[in-house]
Design a protein around this motif. Sequence first.
Motif, PDB file in Angstrom:
ATOM      1  N   GLN A  69     -32.980  13.285  43.995  1.00 25.21           N
ATOM      2  CA  GLN A  69     -33.893  12.248  43.652  1.00 25.21           C
ATOM      3  C   GLN A  69     -35.404  12.668  43.902  1.00 25.21           C
ATOM      4  OE1 GLN A  69     -33.061   8.676  45.868  1.00 25.21           O
ATOM      5  NE2 GLN A  69     -34.484   7.317  44.581  1.00 25.21           N
ATOM      6  N   GLU A  70     -35.587  13.274  45.202  1.00 32.24           N
ATOM      7  CA  GLU A  70     -36.778  13.677  45.322  1.00 32.24           C
ATOM      8  C   GLU A  70     -37.457  14.754  44.226  1.00 32.24           C
ATOM      9  OE1 GLU A  70     -39.561  13.362  47.633  1.00 32.24           O
ATOM     10  OE2 GLU A  70     -38.704  11.637  48.024  1.00 32.24           O
ATOM     11  N   CYS A  71     -36.655  15.713  43.934  1.00 27.91           N
ATOM     12  CA  CYS A  71     -36.831  16.734  42.898  1.00 27.91           C
ATOM     13  C   CYS A  71     -37.159  16.118  41.516  1.00 27.91           C
ATOM     14  CB  CYS A  71     -35.977  17.742  43.081  1.00 27.91           C
ATOM     15  SG  CYS A  71     -36.514  19.134  42.109  1.00 27.91           S
ATOM     16  N   THR A  72     -36.310  15.061  41.286  1.00 25.93           N
ATOM     17  CA  THR A  72     -36.446  14.563  39.938  1.00 25.93           C
ATOM     18  C   THR A  72     -37.851  13.713  39.917  1.00 25.93           C
ATOM     19  OG1 THR A  72     -34.210  13.747  39.731  1.00 25.93           O
ATOM     20  CG2 THR A  72     -35.786  12.446  38.444  1.00 25.93           C
ATOM     21  N   GLY A  73     -38.416  13.316  41.011  1.00 25.15           N
ATOM     22  CA  GLY A  73     -39.795  12.798  41.045  1.00 25.15           C
ATOM     23  C   GLY A  73     -40.895  13.923  40.882  1.00 25.15           C
ATOM     24  N   ARG A  74     -40.654  15.029  41.002  1.00 30.79           N
ATOM     25  CA  ARG A  74     -41.543  15.946  40.917  1.00 30.79           C
ATOM     26  C   ARG A  74     -41.293  17.320  39.932  1.00 30.79           C
ATOM     27  NH1 ARG A  74     -42.923  18.241  46.699  1.00 30.79           N
ATOM     28  NH2 ARG A  74     -44.664  19.139  45.435  1.00 30.79           N
ATOM     29  N   ASN A  75     -40.279  16.739  38.771  1.00 32.96           N
ATOM     30  CA  ASN A  75     -39.806  17.338  37.886  1.00 32.96           C
ATOM     31  C   ASN A  75     -41.138  17.915  36.676  1.00 32.96           C
ATOM     32  OD1 ASN A  75     -37.274  17.521  38.140  1.00 32.96           O
ATOM     33  ND2 ASN A  75     -36.727  16.205  36.575  1.00 32.96           N
ATOM     34  N   GLU A  76     -42.089  17.247  36.731  1.00 33.18           N
ATOM     35  CA  GLU A  76     -42.912  17.511  35.710  1.00 33.18           C
ATOM     36  C   GLU A  76     -44.099  18.466  36.519  1.00 33.18           C
ATOM     37  OE1 GLU A  76     -43.974  16.932  32.484  1.00 33.18           O
ATOM     38  OE2 GLU A  76     -42.181  15.767  32.566  1.00 33.18           O
ATOM     39  N   GLU A  77     -44.272  18.439  37.669  1.00 33.32           N
ATOM     40  CA  GLU A  77     -44.912  19.387  38.451  1.00 33.32           C
ATOM     41  C   GLU A  77     -44.079  20.836  38.363  1.00 33.32           C
ATOM     42  OE1 GLU A  77     -46.458  20.097  43.249  1.00 33.32           O
ATOM     43  OE2 GLU A  77     -45.688  18.032  42.622  1.00 33.32           O
ATOM     44  N   LEU A  78     -42.977  20.779  38.474  1.00 36.54           N
ATOM     45  CA  LEU A  78     -41.998  22.105  38.344  1.00 36.54           C
ATOM     46  C   LEU A  78     -42.364  22.539  36.877  1.00 36.54           C
ATOM     47  CD1 LEU A  78     -40.089  24.204  39.068  1.00 36.54           C
ATOM     48  CD2 LEU A  78     -38.423  22.568  38.614  1.00 36.54           C
ATOM     49  N   LEU A  79     -42.148  21.746  35.944  1.00 36.94           N
ATOM     50  CA  LEU A  79     -42.218  21.982  34.720  1.00 36.94           C
ATOM     51  C   LEU A  79     -43.412  22.704  34.297  1.00 36.94           C
ATOM     52  CD1 LEU A  79     -40.308  19.472  32.836  1.00 36.94           C
ATOM     53  CD2 LEU A  79     -39.745  21.679  33.073  1.00 36.94           C
ATOM     54  N   SER A  80     -44.467  21.924  34.763  1.00 36.52           N
ATOM     55  CA  SER A  80     -46.079  22.479  34.683  1.00 36.52           C
ATOM     56  C   SER A  80     -46.253  23.771  35.303  1.00 36.52           C
ATOM     57  CB  SER A  80     -46.988  21.388  35.222  1.00 36.52           C
ATOM     58  OG  SER A  80     -48.082  21.885  35.012  1.00 36.52           O
ATOM     59  N   HIS A  81     -45.610  24.056  36.358  1.00 36.91           N
ATOM     60  CA  HIS A  81     -45.890  25.306  37.114  1.00 36.91           C
ATOM     61  C   HIS A  81     -45.034  26.503  36.118  1.00 36.91           C
ATOM     62  CE1 HIS A  81     -45.957  28.487  40.050  1.00 36.91           C
ATOM     63  NE2 HIS A  81     -44.557  28.470  39.960  1.00 36.91           N
ATOM     64  N   LEU A  82     -43.937  26.226  35.678  1.00 30.92           N
ATOM     65  CA  LEU A  82     -42.936  27.124  35.019  1.00 30.92           C
ATOM     66  C   LEU A  82     -43.844  27.600  33.702  1.00 30.92           C
ATOM     67  CD1 LEU A  82     -39.625  26.084  35.637  1.00 30.92           C
ATOM     68  CD2 LEU A  82     -40.684  28.008  36.571  1.00 30.92           C
ATOM     69  N   ARG A  83     -44.306  26.401  33.083  1.00 30.51           N
ATOM     70  CA  ARG A  83     -44.939  26.742  31.754  1.00 30.51           C
ATOM     71  C   ARG A  83     -46.421  27.346  31.888  1.00 30.51           C
ATOM     72  NH1 ARG A  83     -44.084  20.405  30.350  1.00 30.51           N
ATOM     73  NH2 ARG A  83     -41.924  20.866  29.592  1.00 30.51           N
ATOM     74  N   GLU A  84     -47.004  27.218  33.017  1.00 31.89           N
ATOM     75  CA  GLU A  84     -48.135  27.842  33.610  1.00 31.89           C
ATOM     76  C   GLU A  84     -47.732  29.505  33.656  1.00 31.89           C
ATOM     77  OE1 GLU A  84     -51.089  28.036  37.034  1.00 31.89           O
ATOM     78  OE2 GLU A  84     -50.948  26.187  36.039  1.00 31.89           O
ATOM     79  N   ARG A  85     -46.908  29.716  34.527  1.00 31.18           N
ATOM     80  CA  ARG A  85     -46.601  31.036  34.771  1.00 31.18           C
ATOM     81  C   ARG A  85     -45.781  31.883  33.523  1.00 31.18           C
ATOM     82  NH1 ARG A  85     -45.161  32.586  39.959  1.00 31.18           N
ATOM     83  NH2 ARG A  85     -44.947  34.503  39.106  1.00 31.18           N
ATOM     84  N   LEU A  86     -45.072  31.071  32.819  1.00 26.95           N
ATOM     85  CA  LEU A  86     -44.243  31.671  31.715  1.00 26.95           C
ATOM     86  C   LEU A  86     -44.472  31.130  30.392  1.00 26.95           C
ATOM     87  CD1 LEU A  86     -41.079  31.407  34.102  1.00 26.95           C
ATOM     88  CD2 LEU A  86     -42.358  33.424  33.909  1.00 26.95           C
ATOM     89  N   PRO A  87     -45.891  31.407  29.926  1.00 26.28           N
ATOM     90  CA  PRO A  87     -46.162  30.623  28.717  1.00 26.28           C
ATOM     91  C   PRO A  87     -45.483  31.011  27.478  1.00 26.28           C
ATOM     92  CG  PRO A  87     -47.864  32.502  29.425  1.00 26.28           C
ATOM     93  CD  PRO A  87     -46.792  32.331  30.563  1.00 26.28           C
ATOM     94  N   GLY A  88     -44.724  32.086  27.271  1.00 26.52           N
ATOM     95  CA  GLY A  88     -43.979  32.608  26.166  1.00 26.52           C
ATOM     96  C   GLY A  88     -42.624  31.672  26.153  1.00 26.52           C
ATOM     97  N   LEU A  89     -42.098  31.145  27.191  1.00 27.34           N
ATOM     98  CA  LEU A  89     -40.827  30.525  27.172  1.00 27.34           C
ATOM     99  C   LEU A  89     -40.739  29.032  27.098  1.00 27.34           C
ATOM    100  CD1 LEU A  89     -39.470  32.666  30.261  1.00 27.34           C
ATOM    101  CD2 LEU A  89     -39.146  33.053  27.827  1.00 27.34           C
ATOM    102  N   PRO A  90     -39.878  28.497  26.200  1.00 28.37           N
ATOM    103  CA  PRO A  90     -39.846  27.215  25.825  1.00 28.37           C
ATOM    104  C   PRO A  90     -39.054  26.510  27.111  1.00 28.37           C
ATOM    105  CG  PRO A  90     -38.140  28.356  24.604  1.00 28.37           C
ATOM    106  CD  PRO A  90     -38.946  29.458  25.269  1.00 28.37           C
ATOM    107  N   ILE A  91     -39.801  26.033  28.165  1.00 23.72           N
ATOM    108  CA  ILE A  91     -38.932  25.343  29.179  1.00 23.72           C
ATOM    109  C   ILE A  91     -39.182  23.898  29.040  1.00 23.72           C
ATOM    110  CG2 ILE A  91     -38.936  25.105  31.638  1.00 23.72           C
ATOM    111  CD1 ILE A  91     -40.101  28.194  31.669  1.00 23.72           C
TER     112      ILE A  91
END
Length: 102
Positions: A69-91
């Motif tokens: 539940q806690e992590c679900t509330g921070r999904n967008e933060e995690l996704l944003s971090h991954l997209r920033e660090r790994l821009p060529g991958l469709p996450i």
Amino acid sequence: MPVMDHIAILLPKVLRKRGLKDEADAAYVVHTANQWIRENMGELAQDIRATKFVSPVLVLGTSSSVAAQECTGRNEELLSHLRERLPGLPIERVRFLREAKS
């Protein structure tokens, strides 16, 4: 003397040629997600771990509904971090799987 390719250019070519590019990308996504979880989820990090990436979904395993539940509330933060660090991958999204406590 011939000009040599930089390792950042050479490695993806070799992995693709050997059919290992997708597996290497998935491992890197999982590693990066687990690093973010350790750094950002505090005590709950022990109950959450990235288990696999099957484009475009990152799968997180958890044995605790509170941690999920806690992590679900921070999904967008995690996704944003991954997209920033790994821009060529469709996450695109995160999915949770309940794991049995060990």
